[in-house]
Structures are given as C-alpha cells and as structure tokens.
Design a protein around this motif. Structure first.
Motif, PDB file in Angstrom:
ATOM      1  N   ILE A  82       0.834  -1.203   0.000  1.00  0.00           N
ATOM      2  CA  ILE A  82       0.000   0.000   0.000  1.00  0.00           C
ATOM      3  C   ILE A  82       0.869   1.253   0.000  1.00  0.00           C
ATOM      4  O   ILE A  82       0.601   2.222  -0.725  1.00  0.00           O
ATOM      5  CB  ILE A  82      -0.940   0.009   1.221  1.00  0.00           C
ATOM      6  CG1 ILE A  82      -1.945  -1.153   1.150  1.00  0.00           C
ATOM      7  CG2 ILE A  82      -1.664   1.346   1.326  1.00  0.00           C
ATOM      8  CD1 ILE A  82      -2.969  -1.017   0.062  1.00  0.00           C
ATOM      9  N   GLN A  83       1.920   1.236   0.793  1.00  0.00           N
ATOM     10  CA  GLN A  83       2.798   2.405   0.873  1.00  0.00           C
ATOM     11  C   GLN A  83       3.495   2.659  -0.457  1.00  0.00           C
ATOM     12  O   GLN A  83       3.651   3.817  -0.879  1.00  0.00           O
ATOM     13  CB  GLN A  83       3.835   2.215   1.980  1.00  0.00           C
ATOM     14  CG  GLN A  83       4.678   3.466   2.234  1.00  0.00           C
ATOM     15  CD  GLN A  83       3.829   4.687   2.545  1.00  0.00           C
ATOM     16  OE1 GLN A  83       3.009   4.666   3.464  1.00  0.00           O
ATOM     17  NE2 GLN A  83       4.001   5.760   1.776  1.00  0.00           N
ATOM     18  N   HIS A  84       3.935   1.600  -1.121  1.00  0.00           N
ATOM     19  CA  HIS A  84       4.540   1.764  -2.447  1.00  0.00           C
ATOM     20  C   HIS A  84       3.550   2.437  -3.401  1.00  0.00           C
ATOM     21  O   HIS A  84       3.914   3.333  -4.170  1.00  0.00           O
ATOM     22  CB  HIS A  84       4.947   0.400  -3.019  1.00  0.00           C
ATOM     23  CG  HIS A  84       6.236  -0.133  -2.488  1.00  0.00           C
ATOM     24  ND1 HIS A  84       7.392   0.620  -2.434  1.00  0.00           N
ATOM     25  CD2 HIS A  84       6.567  -1.372  -2.010  1.00  0.00           C
ATOM     26  CE1 HIS A  84       8.377  -0.118  -1.938  1.00  0.00           C
ATOM     27  NE2 HIS A  84       7.904  -1.320  -1.669  1.00  0.00           N
ATOM     28  N   ASN A  85       2.298   1.999  -3.353  1.00  0.00           N
ATOM     29  CA  ASN A  85       1.280   2.558  -4.241  1.00  0.00           C
ATOM     30  C   ASN A  85       1.002   4.027  -3.927  1.00  0.00           C
ATOM     31  O   ASN A  85       0.854   4.851  -4.837  1.00  0.00           O
ATOM     32  CB  ASN A  85      -0.004   1.739  -4.143  1.00  0.00           C
ATOM     33  CG  ASN A  85      -1.103   2.272  -5.033  1.00  0.00           C
ATOM     34  OD1 ASN A  85      -2.039   2.927  -4.572  1.00  0.00           O
ATOM     35  ND2 ASN A  85      -1.008   2.008  -6.324  1.00  0.00           N
ATOM     36  N   ILE A  86       0.935   4.352  -2.646  1.00  0.00           N
ATOM     37  CA  ILE A  86       0.706   5.743  -2.237  1.00  0.00           C
ATOM     38  C   ILE A  86       1.859   6.630  -2.705  1.00  0.00           C
ATOM     39  O   ILE A  86       1.653   7.733  -3.230  1.00  0.00           O
ATOM     40  CB  ILE A  86       0.541   5.836  -0.711  1.00  0.00           C
ATOM     41  CG1 ILE A  86      -0.768   5.162  -0.277  1.00  0.00           C
ATOM     42  CG2 ILE A  86       0.570   7.286  -0.246  1.00  0.00           C
ATOM     43  CD1 ILE A  86      -0.930   5.055   1.227  1.00  0.00           C
ATOM     44  N   THR A  87       3.075   6.133  -2.531  1.00  0.00           N
ATOM     45  CA  THR A  87       4.252   6.892  -2.961  1.00  0.00           C
ATOM     46  C   THR A  87       4.230   7.126  -4.468  1.00  0.00           C
ATOM     47  O   THR A  87       4.474   8.244  -4.946  1.00  0.00           O
ATOM     48  CB  THR A  87       5.539   6.140  -2.575  1.00  0.00           C
ATOM     49  OG1 THR A  87       5.597   6.001  -1.154  1.00  0.00           O
ATOM     50  CG2 THR A  87       6.778   6.884  -3.069  1.00  0.00           C
ATOM     51  N   ALA A  88       3.936   6.069  -5.222  1.00  0.00           N
ATOM     52  CA  ALA A  88       3.897   6.188  -6.683  1.00  0.00           C
ATOM     53  C   ALA A  88       2.839   7.199  -7.117  1.00  0.00           C
ATOM     54  O   ALA A  88       3.086   8.038  -7.995  1.00  0.00           O
ATOM     55  CB  ALA A  88       3.615   4.823  -7.311  1.00  0.00           C
ATOM     56  N   SER A  89       1.660   7.135  -6.514  1.00  0.00           N
ATOM     57  CA  SER A  89       0.564   8.035  -6.892  1.00  0.00           C
ATOM     58  C   SER A  89       0.906   9.489  -6.583  1.00  0.00           C
ATOM     59  O   SER A  89       0.645  10.389  -7.389  1.00  0.00           O
ATOM     60  CB  SER A  89      -0.721   7.627  -6.168  1.00  0.00           C
ATOM     61  OG  SER A  89      -1.119   6.319  -6.546  1.00  0.00           O
ATOM     62  N   ALA A  90       1.493   9.725  -5.408  1.00  0.00           N
ATOM     63  CA  ALA A  90       1.849  11.091  -5.024  1.00  0.00           C
ATOM     64  C   ALA A  90       2.913  11.661  -5.957  1.00  0.00           C
ATOM     65  O   ALA A  90       2.830  12.819  -6.397  1.00  0.00           O
ATOM     66  CB  ALA A  90       2.342  11.108  -3.579  1.00  0.00           C
TER      67      ALA A  90
END
Length: 299
Positions: free
Chosen positions: A95-103
């Motif tokens: 989830i954190q990887h996805n949040i980082t990528a989106s931001a």
C-alpha cells in the motif's frame, strides 16, 4: 525486434503474468537502465523529441520516481496473495509503495505528450492492476463492489490521451502480436438476450423518471459494448469503455442501490468474467457480482 521493444515486452509479461517469479530488484534495475538510456526511437514519434530527452536527468528522475514504486507495489501485493507470504506488514508495504507512486505521479505529470506517454501508460496500467489485486485481499466488511468500477471510469480520460500516442507507435503492433489468441466462450452467449429481457424489468414504484432514463442509457450502452467486444473483453481499453460511458445519474443509482441499476452492473461483471485470466483479477468478478446481488434482497 528493437532492444527497447524487447525489454518492454518482457517487463509487461513479467508483471502481467508472474511477478512473484520475477526478481523485484532485477525489474527495478532494468527499468532504471531503460529510462536512463537515450535510445528512445521506438517510443518517440519525432527526432526532435528524441533529442530533447537525451541527457535530461531531471526528466528521468521524475518518471523513475513513480515507476519504481509502481513496480514494487505489484511485486509485493502479488506476494501477499500467496498463502506462504501473507502478512499484514507485507500488505502495508505494498500500500505504501502505491501511495508513494501516486503522489509522485501527481507531482511529476500535468499532461500527456510525446515525451512522457510511455511512463504514464506504465503507471496507469500498474495502478489499475494494483487496485484489482488489493480488492482480492480486502475482508468482506471493507470490500466495496464499486471500487474497481470507479478506478476504471477514472482512467478513461488519461487512457484516451495516452492511446493517441500508443496507436502511432511501434509498441501498439508489438502488443497485438504478443497477445495470445483468446477463444470465444464455449457455451452459447446468452448475455444479450438476458439484457434485452432486462429492458422489461419493473422498477420500484417510487423510481424517478430521470433514474429510469439513466438506467436505460446504461443498459443500451452495455449491449453495444458486449457486441463490440464480441462477448470477451480483451484489453484495458475494452475494460474501461463501459464504465466510462455511463452517466453520473447511473452512478448515483448504483450508489443508492437501485435494483435495476444493480442488475445492469451484475451483467457487466458476467461479461468481464470472460476476460483473459490474470493473477490480479482472479475471483474479482464473482465477488463483485455476489456482493451486488446481496443488495437486491431475497426477491
């Protein structure tokens, strides 16, 4: 085949079919090397654009900033779906990887052009894949059967913009050649007949005429889409088409759990179920359809 096209082909196959068998560090290393090189001939449509990218390290840093965590998010979420890898820490990491990528994506990109359409395509597809995969692991109490529908609908505009460049590139033909032949359903396709019968469905007496109109439009659009994909959606564009075609009024009817709207949505899931099997969509169609059916009640 151009070496860059070969790399893209292998990367897409690794993430689409077997990310758990692919070495995450190796994928990240190859992606970094790919976007750091200057031989972009297969993905740019003019020599002028190719020259502007050469040595542009800020460009490379921004795109790799969201592409690398996108790849990591897929590798990690795939692991969490395997019995031997299940752990809350791994899920949180994905989830954190996805949040980082989106931001980082929102910070880096403000429009699609000849120089950035490929990394945007990679991010967009990866983001959709991730959301499909996350839905598999969501517990029943937090599972939202409209989440993926909203993700696909939200990707439509960006998909259209990227598609303009993709269709002009060598990559488009390569993807068509690499796509395996997809058999038609072995059983007779009764979807359209069932949809035609749904046209005669009775609405609750208090249903507004406006809601009926929105549902009618969604159903006619679903019939068109089913004929267009010949009963088997085969690619991301076809996945997105119907969610993108419905009105906001139909979305409201779905959210309000209007029975006819839910039935239309369930029929979409039935056709989507025939799409090629992928690790990130495994079981999604049935779970969504059952969740929507549970809202219809015993009648």
């Amino acid at each position: 085949m151009h070496p860059s096209l070969s790399f893209w082909s292998e990367l897409s196959l690794a993430l689409d079919y077997y990310p758990v068998l692919a070495n995450e560090k190796e994928l990240l290393s190859h992606t970094t090397a790919f976007f750091s090189k200057t031989d972009w001939a297969p993905f740019t449509l003019s020599q002028d654009k190719l020259l502007t990218l050469e040595g542009d390290y800020d460009w490379q840093k921004k795109r790799l900033g969201y592409l690398l965590p996108t790849i990591s998010s897929l590798c990690v979420i795939h692991q969490t779906l395997q019995p031997e890898y299940q752990s809350s820490d791994m899920h949180a990491k994905a989830i954190q990887h996805n949040i980082t990528a989106s931001a980082r994506f929102r910070h880096a990109e403000h429009g699609v052009n000849e120089g950035n359409w490929l990394p945007i395509l990679m991010f967009g597809v990866g983001h959709i894949m991730f959301n499909f995969a996350v839905a598999q692991s969501a517990p029943d109490y937090s599972f939202e059967y409209l989440d993926i529908f909203h993700v696909l609908r939200g990707a439509a505009r960006l998909g259209d913009e990227v598609g303009t460049f993709l269709e002009k590139s060598e990559l488009s033909g390569m993807l068509e050649r690499r796509r395996p032949e997809i058999a038609q359903p072995s059983e007779p396709d009764n979807s359209l007949q069932a949809m035609n019968e749904l046209s005669q469905a009775e609405y609750p007496e208090d249903t507004l005429e406006e809601t009926r109109t929105h549902c009618h439009h969604a159903l006619e659009s679903l019939k068109w889409w089913t004929r267009f994909v010949r009963g088997v959606p085969r690619n991301w564009k076809q996945f997105i088409l119907w969610p993108a075609s419905v009105t906001d009024g139909f979305i409201t009817a779905l959210v309000e759990k209007q029975p006819v709207a839910l039935l239309i949505y369930i029929y979409w899931c039935v056709v989507m179920h025939r799409a090629p099997r992928r690790w990130y969509t495994d079981g999604w169609h049935q779970r969504v359809a059952f969740a929507a059916m549970s809202e219809l009640g015993p009648e």
